[in-house]
Design an enzyme around this catalytic site. Structure first.
Site, PDB file in Angstrom:
ATOM      1  N   SER A 228       6.563   6.098  -2.586  1.00  0.00           N
ATOM      2  CA  SER A 228       6.733   4.854  -1.845  1.00  0.00           C
ATOM      3  C   SER A 228       8.184   4.374  -1.918  1.00  0.00           C
ATOM      4  CB  SER A 228       5.743   3.813  -2.368  1.00  0.00           C
ATOM      5  OG  SER A 228       5.649   2.709  -1.506  1.00  0.00           O
TER       6      SER A 228
ATOM      7  N   ASP B 225      -3.755   5.558   4.155  1.00  0.00           N
ATOM      8  CA  ASP B 225      -2.805   4.663   3.492  1.00  0.00           C
ATOM      9  C   ASP B 225      -2.670   3.386   4.314  1.00  0.00           C
ATOM     10  OD1 ASP B 225      -0.421   3.412   2.518  1.00  0.00           O
ATOM     11  OD2 ASP B 225       0.273   5.346   1.760  1.00  0.00           O
TER      12      ASP B 225
ATOM     13  N   HIS C 265      -2.810   5.068  -0.797  1.00  0.00           N
ATOM     14  CA  HIS C 265      -1.464   4.917  -1.354  1.00  0.00           C
ATOM     15  C   HIS C 265      -1.452   4.944  -2.887  1.00  0.00           C
ATOM     16  CE1 HIS C 265       2.731   3.944  -0.468  1.00  0.00           C
ATOM     17  NE2 HIS C 265       2.723   2.997  -1.394  1.00  0.00           N
TER      18      HIS C 265
END
Length: 277
Positions: free
Chosen positions: A147, A223, A256
């Site tokens: 991320s 996600d 995620h």
């Protein structure tokens, strides 16, 4: 450097350490896993950069990297994501800015410029400390992250192409200059001149002529941040135009979280190990 804890795992040592950082002007904590092969000599080092709200501990506790890192003979270094402490400016009600959200940039704006210098910390200060205190072969380094940390890994690799033999990412923020959850942070750290933001945007670095040999990106299709924050197709487009070999794997049904990261951690470790041999 202070030793905060050490624990044996898969024949190696998982340690947590701290030191007084000149770059970030505060005490910084980081984790290092040294595989059993490190007893016999210097081994390759793989840097893992974490995402928003994380510390060194998230991947250490949930990333499931030690078994295979021990088998492959890889040192894994996990820095924190930002400076911390009572004197470090923060927005405690904003998880996308301040402590836990350093975005791997060197801030230029007051009051953040004194502490929020995570690019220099990860690219310069911490590597020097690790090289001086651990049995690492600094001629064999690779980098990856998740991320915000995937964003950091991509930008650091693109800006220092001779340093890392390989670079990969889990669900990276590929264009933080236009993503809603990163634009406000970049403006606070770097000011209103968006030209200064380009140095911290993987797609714009590529547009500006930075190159890297090959990249690996895994992204979950479930996600929740995919459409607004991550947008891997923008990196795919930039790499295609620049002739950079990108392997983008859209993983069906994954989100995620570290459930996603740990599922594909072995793939990334083996991919890096092959290039660090």
């Amino acid at each position: 450097m202070k030793v905060l804890s050490t624990s044996k795992s898969h024949g190696g040592i998982q340690g947590v350490y701290s030191h007084s950082s000149e770059v970030c002007a505060c005490e910084m904590t980081f984790a290092v896993f040294a595989p059993p092969q490190a007893v016999e000599g210097h081994v390759p080092v793989l840097w893992y950069l974490s995402g928003l709200t994380c510390t060194h501990a998230n991947v250490m506790d949930k990333g499931e990297y030690r078994r295979l890192a021990a088998e492959l003979g890889l040192v894994i270094v996990c820095p924190d994501t930002s400076p911390r402490g009572a004197d470090v400016p923060d927005e405690k009600d904003n998880w996308q800015f301040g402590c836990g959200a350093g975005f791997y940039v060197d801030a230029t704006q007051a009051p953040y410029a004194k502490n929020y210098r995570m690019y220099s910390y990860v690219a310069e200060e911490l590597p020097a400390l690790v090289a001086a205190n651990f049995p690492v072969d600094m001629s064999r380094q690779s980098i990856f992250g998740h991320s915000m940390g995937g964003h950091g890994a991509l930008t650091i690799a693109l800006r220092t192409p001779g340093r890392f033999r390989s670079c990969s990412a889990f669900a990276p923020i590929v264009q933080p200059t236009t993503a809603g959850w990163s634009r406000p942070a970049l403006e606070k750290y770097l000011g209103s001149d968006e030209n200064s933001w380009r140095a911290y945007d993987a797609t714009l670095l590529i547009e500006d002529g930075h190159r890297y040999g090959e990249l690996l990106v895994d992204q979950g299709t479930a996600d929740g941040f995919l459409q607004d924050g991550l947008r891997p197709w923008l990196l795919e487009e930039a790499c295609k135009k620049a002739g950079i070999a990108l392997t983008l794997r859209m993983q069906e049904g994954y989100d995620h979280s570290y459930n996603f990261i740990s599922t594909f951690m072995d793939d990334h470790l083996r991919w890096h190990a092959a290039r660090l041999a």
